[in-house]
Design a protein around this motif. Sequence first.
Motif, PDB file in Angstrom:
ATOM      1  N   LEU A  49       0.906  -1.418  -0.145  1.00  0.00           N
ATOM      2  CA  LEU A  49       0.085   0.025  -0.023  1.00  0.00           C
ATOM      3  C   LEU A  49       0.829   1.184   0.182  1.00  0.00           C
ATOM      4  N   LEU A  50       1.990   1.368   0.828  1.00  0.00           N
ATOM      5  CA  LEU A  50       2.762   2.252   0.747  1.00  0.00           C
ATOM      6  C   LEU A  50       3.596   2.550  -0.512  1.00  0.00           C
ATOM      7  N   ARG A  69      11.921   0.749   6.648  1.00  0.00           N
ATOM      8  CA  ARG A  69      12.747   0.920   7.685  1.00  0.00           C
ATOM      9  C   ARG A  69      11.900   0.619   9.020  1.00  0.00           C
ATOM     10  N   ASN A  70      10.654   0.543   9.165  1.00  0.00           N
ATOM     11  CA  ASN A  70       9.945   0.207  10.077  1.00  0.00           C
ATOM     12  C   ASN A  70       8.787  -0.038  10.047  1.00  0.00           C
ATOM     13  N   ILE A  89      12.637   9.811  -1.857  1.00  0.00           N
ATOM     14  CA  ILE A  89      11.349   9.990  -1.265  1.00  0.00           C
ATOM     15  C   ILE A  89      11.406   9.469   0.250  1.00  0.00           C
ATOM     16  N   HIS A  90      11.049  10.054   1.254  1.00  0.00           N
ATOM     17  CA  HIS A  90      10.812   9.557   2.599  1.00  0.00           C
ATOM     18  C   HIS A  90       9.453   9.601   3.161  1.00  0.00           C
ATOM     19  N   VAL A  91       8.847   8.512   3.472  1.00  0.00           N
ATOM     20  CA  VAL A  91       7.513   8.515   4.121  1.00  0.00           C
ATOM     21  C   VAL A  91       7.781   8.421   5.629  1.00  0.00           C
ATOM     22  N   TYR A  99       9.571   5.441   7.770  1.00  0.00           N
ATOM     23  CA  TYR A  99       8.984   4.044   7.460  1.00  0.00           C
ATOM     24  C   TYR A  99       9.336   3.446   6.046  1.00  0.00           C
ATOM     25  N   LEU A 100       9.523   4.156   5.064  1.00  0.00           N
ATOM     26  CA  LEU A 100       9.804   3.990   3.746  1.00  0.00           C
ATOM     27  C   LEU A 100      10.759   4.882   3.280  1.00  0.00           C
ATOM     28  N   GLU A 101      11.911   4.298   2.588  1.00  0.00           N
ATOM     29  CA  GLU A 101      12.723   5.242   1.869  1.00  0.00           C
ATOM     30  C   GLU A 101      12.862   4.791   0.419  1.00  0.00           C
ATOM     31  N   VAL A 102      12.593   5.616  -0.447  1.00  0.00           N
ATOM     32  CA  VAL A 102      12.524   5.364  -1.809  1.00  0.00           C
ATOM     33  C   VAL A 102      13.578   6.017  -2.615  1.00  0.00           C
TER      34      VAL A 102
END
Length: 248
Positions: A49-50, A69-70, A89-91, A99-102
Motif C-alpha cells: 500500500l505504501l 525501515r520500520n 522520497i521518505h515516508v 517508514y519507507l525510503e525510496v
Amino acid sequence: MFPEQFFSVQDGRVVISAPQASYFAKAIAGDFNPIHDPDARRFCVPGDLLFTLVVSRFGLSENMTFKFRNLLGAGVPLEFRKTDDGDTIHVVDEAGKIYLEVSRSGGLTQDQSTIEEFSRCYVAASGKNFPHTLKPLMESHGVMFNPDRPMVMYESMSLTLNQLEASHPELELNNAHLEVAGKRGNVTLDYHLRSSGNTVGEVSKRLVLGGLREYCPEAMAGIIEEFYRLKARGTEWGMETPDQPAGA
C-alpha cells in the motif's frame, strides 16, 4: 486517483486506518497475512500500500528501490517528503521516523492509468507468495515460520523498467531463493515483467521470515487450510470497502 479509498487526509497528512489497510491487502494484493487483520495484536500496514501511494503521488520511474525501515501501525499521520533533486522520497511520521525510503532514477511517467495498471500487477504478486512460492521454498530447506504467529514482512523491493508504457503488465516469477540464518529467513523473489509477450523489465522483492523452526507437514497443512478458509470468507475479513473517516 486509484488508491484514494485506502487512506484519508487529516491536517494535511495521510492517515491509513486498519480497515483500509486490511481491505487493500485482501482485495487488491490478495494478501491474507494475519498481521494485516484489523484486530491483529501487531497490526502492520502492508508495504504494497505504501508502494502504491508513492508511485501514485510521485510517478513511476524506470529505476526504483523501496526500503522498509520500520513497521507502520494504523492511524499514524504520515508525510511524504521529496528531496530537492527529486531522487529520494521518505515516508515519515510527525516525529521524523522513517517508514519507507525510496530512491529513483531514469525516465518518469505520471500517467495515472499506466500507474494503476502497473501497481495492481505489482502488488498482486503478493497474493502468490504464500502458499504458492513460500511453502515449497521453506519445505526444501526443512524450516517453516511459527504456525501460531506467522511473520512474513517486506524488507525491500526494486524495479528496473525498459519501458514505462507497458500494456497489461504481468509479473512472472523467475527465481526464488531462501537463506536461513538461525530463526530468521531471508527470501529473494526475482520476476520478469512481461507485456504483450515480451520482457519489459525486472522486479525483485526481499522478504524476511521470522520465528523459523523445523518444518512440520501437519502444521503447514493447517496453515494452508486456514489461509484458504480466510480467503473464502474474505467479506468478513475486510473485503467490503471500509467507511472513509472524516476528512477523506
